[in-house]
Scaffold this motif. Structure first.
Motif: not given
Length: 209
Positions: A45-57, A149-155
């Protein structure tokens, strides 16, 4: 191959099935190698808080953040040693029992299984103004992994003796010699300073075994 007394740092979001799979792999390797594993919370949630993601995600984030805040609260109050047993308890219910949406029951049962006080569930809730007591600690833990590792990753994020990488994304978690072979290969590849990415499209969903 890695040496004895290898330090491993593992960042996870409790809601991520791929992190859960990788954590089971690390557990398997730990049974055969002398690993000093340290567990850390991060948040999709924090990783993607300012990203353009789908509404379902995006609709998934409040639930995921609830679980991450419970883990962060347990660590802030009782220390790092609480993370692995609490993660194990949460992960079994979220992923194996498929009860991710049964949030408050999963939190209560997992705290009890990990031997932690039920009051941590309430402390992990934001106040009337939306402030979470351990927000700074959660974000610091999250950032400590992302900075490697940078911001363009996940977990998950895994660091082996300070060499960090995202993943691996695996399904199912290998066992025995396969687990060790994968470990040695991933660590060897990641240890090359000029290596950045190796990827193919996923052709299967998480297989929990």
């Amino acid at each position: 191959m890695t040496n004895d007394n290898t330090r491993v740092d593992f960042w996870f979001d409790p809601s991520c099935p791929w992190a859960w799979m990788a954590s089971r792999w690390v557990d398997e390797v730990s049974a055969h190698r002398d690993l000093d594993v340290h567990w850390h919370i991060m948040s999709l949630a924090i990783l993607n808080e300012n990203n353009d993601v789908s509404e379902s995600y995006r609709a998934f984030f409040p639930r995921a953040l609830r679980y991450a805040r419970v883990v962060a609260t347990a660590e802030a109050v009782h220390g790092e040693a609480t993370l692995k047993p609490l993660y194990d308890a949460l992960g079994r219910r979220i992923h194996l029992d498929e009860r991710a949406t049964d949030v408050e029951a999963v939190v209560a049962e997992s705290l009890a299984e990990a031997g932690l006080d039920a009051s941590l569930a309430d402390r992990a809730l934001p106040d009337a103004d939306g402030r979470f007591e351990f927000e700074a600690e959660l974000r610091a833990s999250h950032r400590s992994g992302i900075d490697l590792v940078g911001d363009d990753v996940g977990t998950p994020i895994i660091a082996v003796n300070g060499v960090a990488f995202f993943g691996p994304v695996i399904s199912p978690a290998p066992r025995g010699d396969e687990a060790l072979a994968l470990w040695d290969g991933v660590v060897a590849v990641a240890s090359y300073d000029g290596f950045f990415e190796l990827k193919r499209s996923r052709t299967r969903d998480p297989i929990f075994s």
